[in-house]
Design a protein around this motif. Sequence first.
Motif, PDB file in Angstrom:
ATOM      1  N   ILE A  78       0.837  -1.199   0.000  1.00  0.00           N
ATOM      2  CA  ILE A  78       0.000   0.000   0.000  1.00  0.00           C
ATOM      3  C   ILE A  78       0.874   1.252   0.000  1.00  0.00           C
ATOM      4  O   ILE A  78       1.987   1.259   0.512  1.00  0.00           O
ATOM      5  CB  ILE A  78      -0.957   0.049   1.213  1.00  0.00           C
ATOM      6  CG1 ILE A  78      -0.186  -0.159   2.525  1.00  0.00           C
ATOM      7  CG2 ILE A  78      -2.076  -0.968   1.062  1.00  0.00           C
ATOM      8  CD1 ILE A  78      -1.049  -0.023   3.771  1.00  0.00           C
ATOM      9  N   GLU A  79       0.332   2.332  -0.587  1.00  0.00           N
ATOM     10  CA  GLU A  79       0.955   3.651  -0.573  1.00  0.00           C
ATOM     11  C   GLU A  79      -0.149   4.694  -0.452  1.00  0.00           C
ATOM     12  O   GLU A  79      -1.133   4.647  -1.192  1.00  0.00           O
ATOM     13  CB  GLU A  79       1.758   3.909  -1.856  1.00  0.00           C
ATOM     14  CG  GLU A  79       2.937   2.993  -2.068  1.00  0.00           C
ATOM     15  CD  GLU A  79       4.076   3.230  -1.106  1.00  0.00           C
ATOM     16  OE1 GLU A  79       4.067   4.295  -0.422  1.00  0.00           O
ATOM     17  OE2 GLU A  79       4.965   2.370  -1.012  1.00  0.00           O
ATOM     18  N   PHE A  80       0.009   5.630   0.480  1.00  0.00           N
ATOM     19  CA  PHE A  80      -0.972   6.690   0.666  1.00  0.00           C
ATOM     20  C   PHE A  80      -0.460   7.947  -0.025  1.00  0.00           C
ATOM     21  O   PHE A  80       0.602   8.481   0.324  1.00  0.00           O
ATOM     22  CB  PHE A  80      -1.191   6.963   2.159  1.00  0.00           C
ATOM     23  CG  PHE A  80      -2.347   7.887   2.436  1.00  0.00           C
ATOM     24  CD1 PHE A  80      -3.636   7.392   2.552  1.00  0.00           C
ATOM     25  CD2 PHE A  80      -2.142   9.253   2.572  1.00  0.00           C
ATOM     26  CE1 PHE A  80      -4.711   8.246   2.805  1.00  0.00           C
ATOM     27  CE2 PHE A  80      -3.200  10.109   2.828  1.00  0.00           C
ATOM     28  CZ  PHE A  80      -4.491   9.595   2.947  1.00  0.00           C
ATOM     29  N   VAL A  81      -1.217   8.439  -1.024  1.00  0.00           N
ATOM     30  CA  VAL A  81      -0.791   9.583  -1.828  1.00  0.00           C
ATOM     31  C   VAL A  81      -1.970  10.520  -2.044  1.00  0.00           C
ATOM     32  O   VAL A  81      -3.012  10.112  -2.575  1.00  0.00           O
ATOM     33  CB  VAL A  81      -0.237   9.136  -3.208  1.00  0.00           C
ATOM     34  CG1 VAL A  81       0.276  10.346  -3.981  1.00  0.00           C
ATOM     35  CG2 VAL A  81       0.864   8.099  -3.043  1.00  0.00           C
ATOM     36  N   ASN A  82      -1.824  11.780  -1.625  1.00  0.00           N
ATOM     37  CA  ASN A  82      -2.826  12.819  -1.880  1.00  0.00           C
ATOM     38  C   ASN A  82      -4.237  12.391  -1.474  1.00  0.00           C
ATOM     39  O   ASN A  82      -5.205  12.566  -2.217  1.00  0.00           O
ATOM     40  CB  ASN A  82      -2.813  13.219  -3.355  1.00  0.00           C
ATOM     41  CG  ASN A  82      -1.502  13.870  -3.763  1.00  0.00           C
ATOM     42  OD1 ASN A  82      -0.832  14.478  -2.935  1.00  0.00           O
ATOM     43  ND2 ASN A  82      -1.145  13.739  -5.022  1.00  0.00           N
ATOM     44  N   GLY A  83      -4.348  11.810  -0.297  1.00  0.00           N
ATOM     45  CA  GLY A  83      -5.663  11.457   0.242  1.00  0.00           C
ATOM     46  C   GLY A  83      -6.234  10.138  -0.219  1.00  0.00           C
ATOM     47  O   GLY A  83      -7.336   9.763   0.202  1.00  0.00           O
ATOM     48  N   ILE A  84      -5.525   9.408  -1.063  1.00  0.00           N
ATOM     49  CA  ILE A  84      -5.998   8.123  -1.580  1.00  0.00           C
ATOM     50  C   ILE A  84      -5.004   7.034  -1.195  1.00  0.00           C
ATOM     51  O   ILE A  84      -3.785   7.222  -1.274  1.00  0.00           O
ATOM     52  CB  ILE A  84      -6.148   8.161  -3.111  1.00  0.00           C
ATOM     53  CG1 ILE A  84      -7.216   9.184  -3.516  1.00  0.00           C
ATOM     54  CG2 ILE A  84      -6.520   6.786  -3.657  1.00  0.00           C
ATOM     55  CD1 ILE A  84      -8.618   8.857  -3.022  1.00  0.00           C
ATOM     56  N   LEU A  85      -5.516   5.879  -0.793  1.00  0.00           N
ATOM     57  CA  LEU A  85      -4.673   4.729  -0.496  1.00  0.00           C
ATOM     58  C   LEU A  85      -4.640   3.824  -1.721  1.00  0.00           C
ATOM     59  O   LEU A  85      -5.672   3.306  -2.148  1.00  0.00           O
ATOM     60  CB  LEU A  85      -5.208   3.946   0.700  1.00  0.00           C
ATOM     61  CG  LEU A  85      -4.297   2.802   1.172  1.00  0.00           C
ATOM     62  CD1 LEU A  85      -3.050   3.367   1.857  1.00  0.00           C
ATOM     63  CD2 LEU A  85      -5.034   1.862   2.107  1.00  0.00           C
ATOM     64  N   TYR A  86      -3.459   3.646  -2.295  1.00  0.00           N
ATOM     65  CA  TYR A  86      -3.282   2.745  -3.429  1.00  0.00           C
ATOM     66  C   TYR A  86      -2.801   1.402  -2.896  1.00  0.00           C
ATOM     67  O   TYR A  86      -1.924   1.348  -2.033  1.00  0.00           O
ATOM     68  CB  TYR A  86      -2.267   3.313  -4.422  1.00  0.00           C
ATOM     69  CG  TYR A  86      -2.742   4.563  -5.110  1.00  0.00           C
ATOM     70  CD1 TYR A  86      -3.382   4.502  -6.344  1.00  0.00           C
ATOM     71  CD2 TYR A  86      -2.562   5.812  -4.524  1.00  0.00           C
ATOM     72  CE1 TYR A  86      -3.835   5.653  -6.976  1.00  0.00           C
ATOM     73  CE2 TYR A  86      -3.009   6.967  -5.145  1.00  0.00           C
ATOM     74  CZ  TYR A  86      -3.640   6.883  -6.368  1.00  0.00           C
ATOM     75  OH  TYR A  86      -4.086   8.019  -6.991  1.00  0.00           O
ATOM     76  N   ALA A  87      -3.383   0.323  -3.418  1.00  0.00           N
ATOM     77  CA  ALA A  87      -3.069  -1.007  -2.890  1.00  0.00           C
ATOM     78  C   ALA A  87      -2.969  -2.023  -4.013  1.00  0.00           C
ATOM     79  O   ALA A  87      -3.747  -1.992  -4.971  1.00  0.00           O
ATOM     80  CB  ALA A  87      -4.142  -1.450  -1.887  1.00  0.00           C
ATOM     81  N   SER A  88      -2.008  -2.919  -3.884  1.00  0.00           N
ATOM     82  CA  SER A  88      -1.974  -4.096  -4.741  1.00  0.00           C
ATOM     83  C   SER A  88      -2.678  -5.226  -3.993  1.00  0.00           C
ATOM     84  O   SER A  88      -2.941  -5.128  -2.789  1.00  0.00           O
ATOM     85  CB  SER A  88      -0.532  -4.497  -5.077  1.00  0.00           C
ATOM     86  OG  SER A  88       0.158  -4.897  -3.900  1.00  0.00           O
ATOM     87  N   THR A  89      -3.016  -6.278  -4.704  1.00  0.00           N
ATOM     88  CA  THR A  89      -3.650  -7.429  -4.077  1.00  0.00           C
ATOM     89  C   THR A  89      -2.772  -8.649  -4.257  1.00  0.00           C
ATOM     90  O   THR A  89      -2.154  -8.832  -5.300  1.00  0.00           O
ATOM     91  CB  THR A  89      -5.050  -7.706  -4.654  1.00  0.00           C
ATOM     92  OG1 THR A  89      -4.924  -8.007  -6.054  1.00  0.00           O
ATOM     93  CG2 THR A  89      -5.951  -6.504  -4.473  1.00  0.00           C
ATOM     94  N   ASN A  90      -2.719  -9.460  -3.233  1.00  0.00           N
ATOM     95  CA  ASN A  90      -1.841 -10.625  -3.231  1.00  0.00           C
ATOM     96  C   ASN A  90      -2.297 -11.646  -4.267  1.00  0.00           C
ATOM     97  O   ASN A  90      -3.444 -12.052  -4.294  1.00  0.00           O
ATOM     98  CB  ASN A  90      -1.836 -11.253  -1.830  1.00  0.00           C
ATOM     99  CG  ASN A  90      -0.666 -12.182  -1.636  1.00  0.00           C
ATOM    100  OD1 ASN A  90       0.224 -12.272  -2.473  1.00  0.00           O
ATOM    101  ND2 ASN A  90      -0.667 -12.890  -0.516  1.00  0.00           N
ATOM    102  N   LEU A  91      -1.378 -12.029  -5.132  1.00  0.00           N
ATOM    103  CA  LEU A  91      -1.567 -13.065  -6.147  1.00  0.00           C
ATOM    104  C   LEU A  91      -2.420 -12.614  -7.329  1.00  0.00           C
ATOM    105  O   LEU A  91      -2.677 -13.401  -8.239  1.00  0.00           O
ATOM    106  CB  LEU A  91      -2.170 -14.339  -5.543  1.00  0.00           C
ATOM    107  CG  LEU A  91      -1.400 -14.964  -4.372  1.00  0.00           C
ATOM    108  CD1 LEU A  91      -2.108 -16.212  -3.885  1.00  0.00           C
ATOM    109  CD2 LEU A  91       0.031 -15.273  -4.767  1.00  0.00           C
ATOM    110  N   ASN A  92      -2.860 -11.356  -7.347  1.00  0.00           N
ATOM    111  CA  ASN A  92      -3.649 -10.849  -8.469  1.00  0.00           C
ATOM    112  C   ASN A  92      -3.035  -9.560  -8.978  1.00  0.00           C
ATOM    113  O   ASN A  92      -2.753  -8.647  -8.192  1.00  0.00           O
ATOM    114  CB  ASN A  92      -5.101 -10.591  -8.047  1.00  0.00           C
ATOM    115  CG  ASN A  92      -5.830 -11.880  -7.729  1.00  0.00           C
ATOM    116  OD1 ASN A  92      -6.070 -12.708  -8.595  1.00  0.00           O
ATOM    117  ND2 ASN A  92      -6.180 -12.051  -6.451  1.00  0.00           N
TER     118      ASN A  92
END
Length: 250
Positions: free
Chosen positions: A211-225
């Motif tokens: 996860i990375e929090f940038v400009n009020g939004i949390l960006y996330a990858s998903t495991n195995l996808n």
Amino acid sequence: MRYRFSKPSNKVIPLNRNQIQQLSILSLLAIFVSMTFLILSQDKKLEYNPNDYIVLRKFERNLEVSGHTQGLHFLNSTHLIESCGSYENSEIHYINLDLLTTIFQRVSLDDIYQGQGVDVIDGQIYQLTWRERIIFLRDQETLEVLENRRLKIEVNESLGISHSYDKDDTLEIYITNGTDKVLILDSEFLLKQVIQVQFNNGSSVGRLSEIEFVNGILYASTNLNPIILAINLTDGYVQLSFQQIQEKLL
């Protein structure tokens, strides 16, 4: 702990908080190394312009490094912190993006730990471990452990870590635990809130990872996808989703 140091030729100059936030979103894309991305919307109801998100750079992994990337974070415009490996071969190091395959300042973890997500908070590197509930606080230049902290919550695993500051400039730490939830902790790693993340239709997002929090939004990858989510932590809904499709390199 066992340490293996290789001192870099030039001193690494950390950026300030705002500069790091602008760079940190790129670390999510770097997880999918050796891939050419075609960005598509998963949900037709979601509005986005595919030209807003493009791959800026691809680099090939050094063969000496384990293929299991767990955490990435930009220290500055040229140096990326990577936490990677598995039990008995986890490490943390810097990658020089100007030299692409060059890694340095390598530090190995003890065999009983598997390194996971990594973040820089108030000038210190925070590195999660998978099931041990230990967080290593490291020096930015040497990566030497300054302090061991313990998560004060019951989790089976910890994967991604990021942070932000609320309107009162109080630190909030975000952690994923291999579920569809984001855990919000205070500076003492006590649980403040649990955010259930879901798509607009109510379906689950699966196992959230980096996860990375940038400009009020949390960006996330998903495991195995191979998917990246843009999450509104106020209501827990996914605002945008980007499906990565691997193509053969030309």
